[in-house]
Design an enzyme around this catalytic site. Structure first.
Site, PDB file in Angstrom:
ATOM      1  CD  GLU A 104      -3.044  -1.114   2.145  1.00  0.00           C
ATOM      2  OE1 GLU A 104      -4.216  -0.784   1.932  1.00  0.00           O
ATOM      3  OE2 GLU A 104      -2.638  -1.504   3.262  1.00  0.00           O
ATOM      4  CD  GLU A 124      -3.906  -6.074   3.696  1.00  0.00           C
ATOM      5  OE1 GLU A 124      -2.984  -5.243   3.851  1.00  0.00           O
ATOM      6  OE2 GLU A 124      -4.081  -6.686   2.618  1.00  0.00           O
TER       7      GLU A 124
END
Length: 706
Positions: A104, A124
């Site tokens: 990210e 995730e």
């Protein structure tokens, strides 16, 4: 934690926080401060974000999810905005893994370069979460809707070539000593462009039919995502990337992350994550206990289990010897191993040359003398104490000094097996789960005299063959099969009382079990359980109804899928209800004086699951398992317990120990003599349920004291 080096107008921010450059608060503060400082430095024309470690970054510090520090400023979403809004072009130089929050922050950079073997992913969802620092917003804009959706919803990583093909990275640079020079050259070229800054705020998701694609994707994953909340929340967030400006999409994503963080499914995922970290920490085994060198491996027994073990070791590059008692059985075993790798080559999973090279590492023998040079010998023979004692007596004579002697027993007393050798310190249990080349779990059984370095070796080898090693003590069934015993016992007893196999299995599968108990017994083989019961008949003789239906199926030759009839009738692999089972159950109930009645689903659920959990408490009390997470890992990875519930012991904490205690006592009273026999609550369960302490808190306190 970080260092900054300047070269020809390019500033290299180098992450150096072993072991994984986790993006905890101090790292986030350091990166934010560095970027603000470099923004103000007129000599700096471009910034490179890189690592001094063999990996780029392991992502967020998941420990902060427990403490709440994940939201401390600058949080990860804020850091990504700082990177994206920097005045200078920022290039992420990715060598090695870049997972979760690491990817990210790379997505927030203007450019990404990577080595061909770099690994990038957003895992995730495997923790019951969505990427919460821009992953669902920036990845679709950069890599396209289809690639992004597949990465986010699978949680699986991609490598450099794929990342380049979908636009996730802008260039692949060779991973050699000149990597830094290649990155410098790329950064220099970028900084000389007229407008080197690139922000996702200026990008849109380009796809001819985003809604149609996402609707189709929902349908595609409907079966595998049943009962899960994170997949739909991820898709909603990806939809936002298609429809909203970046800032609005980021706000929605952050809210979705916070929402999921507080769900039972995410707590379950994080529990299992930490349990995997802890399970290789074995009391009494220290860093001083260095693993023994394992260069060659032998397995005794060329049956299904032995062949699976052989395949697992051959895949990991170990030379392998298979021992059998007859030439026919040996040749058949080696041929099955060869066929496995040939099929893999035909399906494109490896080259034909590679398959042949692997198979060439396998040899067979009928003589124990040919095992004299093996470093690790695994017995995978028939589950009979007499058979295993004979094998270990022979190994004691023929195995070289220092060789590790392992038994794949699933229920028998390892110490009794070890006692027939003159070197019980070299004996250990390695309980593989079938099919051994596929199933991830490995119960490492520690005998009373097993040497610490033998345990250390078993854990090291397990990792090399891609297994999850959980160390347990010696008792009937160790952890997994001992907890299975009351679960299966009640599943079978309920048939006498009036339930059907389908009713029991439907309840368990609706709870999330991969397979109901009767279907699982049919798959494993009714004869397998029957033979185990024959070994311990004296221990269960006090209950004449114990597995009465299963024993009758064995007598009738209804051995499950392999004979086409067991608790079900099989049409191929499809199971079909058989009215004859009701007749068999009713006859046995009458024979044993068991009253039949209507049984509701709630009773089935509680009577199967709560004794299983209760057994886990007994196992923990006795020290057979070191911690609750070990029991959970075994049941999630070996028995199909739903990972989104975190395993049976974590699930017990989630629903409340007082509820389990109350229902155990209820059945203890309501089922009369049978209840008194089997539904006595474990003392530890009574203690914690009465005091209001969770199992997790109890073991956390024990850990702090030690």
């Amino acid at each position: 934690m970080i260092s900054i080096k300047h070269t020809e107008g390019v500033a290299f921010i180098e992450l150096n926080a072993p072991p994984v450059n986790a993006l905890g608060l101090k790292m986030r503060q350091a990166l934010s401060s560095a970027i603000h400082g470099l923004d103000a430095d007129e000599q700096v024309k471009a910034i490179v974000l890189c690592s001094a470690l063999p990996l780029f970054c392991g992502g967020a510090d998941i420990v902060e999810f427990r403490t709440g520090a994940v939201w401390d400023k600058p949080d990860l979403p804020n850091l990504c905005v700082t990177i994206e809004t920097s005045k200078k072009p920022i290039i992420a130089a990715i060598a090695g893994p870049a997972m979760g929050g690491a990817l990210e922050i790379a997505l927030a950079c203007d450019y990404r370069v990577a080595t061909p073997d770099a690994v990038m992913g957003l895992p995730e969802i495997k923790l019951g979460l969505l990427p919460g620092a821009g992953g669902t917003q920036r990845l679709p804009r950069i890599a396209g809707l289809e690639a992004a959706t597949k990465m986010i919803l699978s949680g699986d990583p991609v490598k450099g070539e794929y990342a380049l093909s979908c636009g996730l990275v802008d260039a692949l640079l060779e991973n050699n000593q000149d990597f830094r020079a290649h990155v410098l050259g790329f950064a220099t070229r970028v900084s000389h462009e007229g407008d080197p800054k690139r922000s996702c705020a200026d990008m849109t998701v380009t796809h001819p039919d985003p809604k149609g694609y996402l609707t189709g994707f929902r349908d595609q994953i409907a079966h595998t995502s049943k009962n899960l909340v994170a997949p739909e929340r991820c898709l909603v967030s990806i939809e936002a990337a298609c429809e909203m400006p970046l800032a609005e999409g980021l706000a929605q994503e952050k809210a979705g992350f916070a929402e999921l963080l507080d769900t039972p499914q995410s707590r379950a995922g994080r529990h299992l994550f930490f349990a995997e970290r802890e399970c290789t920490k074995v009391p009494g085994v220290t860093r001083a206990d260095q693993p023994r060198s394992i260069s060659s491996v032998a397995v005794i027994g060329a049956g299904t289990m032995g062949r699976g073990i052989a395949i697992a070791f051959l895949q990991a590059g170990y030379p392998f010897t298979l021992l059998e008692t007859t030439q026919g059985a040996l040749e058949q075993g080696l041929e099955k191993v060869r066929e496995h790798f040939q099929r893999a080559a035909q399906k494109g999973r490896l080259s034909a040359d590679r398959a042949e090279a692997i198979v060439s590492n396998a040899t067979g023998t009928l003589s124990y003398g040919d095992l004299a040079e093996a470093d690790l010998i695994i017995e995978a023979a028939f589950e009979s104490m007499n058979v295993k004692r004979q094998i270990f007596e022979a190994l004691g004579q023929h195995a070289k000094p220092g060789a590790i002697l392992a038994s794949n027993t699933s229920t028998l007393d390892l110490d009794e097996i070890a006692a027939v050798t003159s070197r019980p310190e070299d004996v250990i249990g390695l309980h593989f789960f079938s099919p051994a080349n596929v199933m991830r779990l490995l119960e490492v059984v520690r005998g009373a005299k097993t040497a610490p370095d033998v345990i250390a070796t078993a854990i090291t080898v397990a990792k090399k063959i891609r297994k999850l090693p959980v160390t347990v003590g010696v008792c009937y069934g160790f952890v997994g099969n001992r907890m299975l015993e009351p679960y299966f016992r009640e599943g079978s007893r309920l048939l006498l009382e009036g339930a059907t196999p389908k009713q029991v299995d439907d309840v368990l599968e609706n709870f999330g079990m991969a397979m109901g108990i009767h279907a699982m017994a049919d798959l494993a083989g009714v004869d397998v359980g029957a033979r185990v019961r024959q070994e311990r008949r004296s221990e269960i003789a006090h209950d004449p109804t114990y597995q009465a239906v299963q024993d009758r199926l064995f007598e009738l030759g209804r051995l499950g899928q392999k004979t086409g009839r067991g608790s079900y009738v099989y049409e191929g692999r499809t199971r079909v209800e058989d009215p004859e089972i009701v007749q068999i159950s009713a006859h046995l109930a009458d024979l044993h004086g068991v009253k039949r009645r209507e049984i509701d689903d709630q009773e089935i659920f509680e009577r199967c699951l709560f004794p299983l959990i209760n057994e886990g408490f007994l196992i923990l009390e006795e020290g057979i398992a070191t911690r609750p997470g070990d029991c959970d890992l075994i049941w999630v990875n070996g028995y199909g317990f739903p990972n989104w519930r975190g395993g049976p012991m974590h699930y017990a904490d989630e629903i409340g120990l007082s509820q389990i205690l109350e229902r155990m006592n209820h059945y203890r009273q309501s089922l009369g003599a049978y209840g008194e026999m089997w539904f006595t609550p474990a003392p530890l369960l009574e203690e914690l349920a009465t005091s209001g302490v969770t199992l997790t808190a109890y073991f956390d306190a024990k850990k702090e004291k030690s």
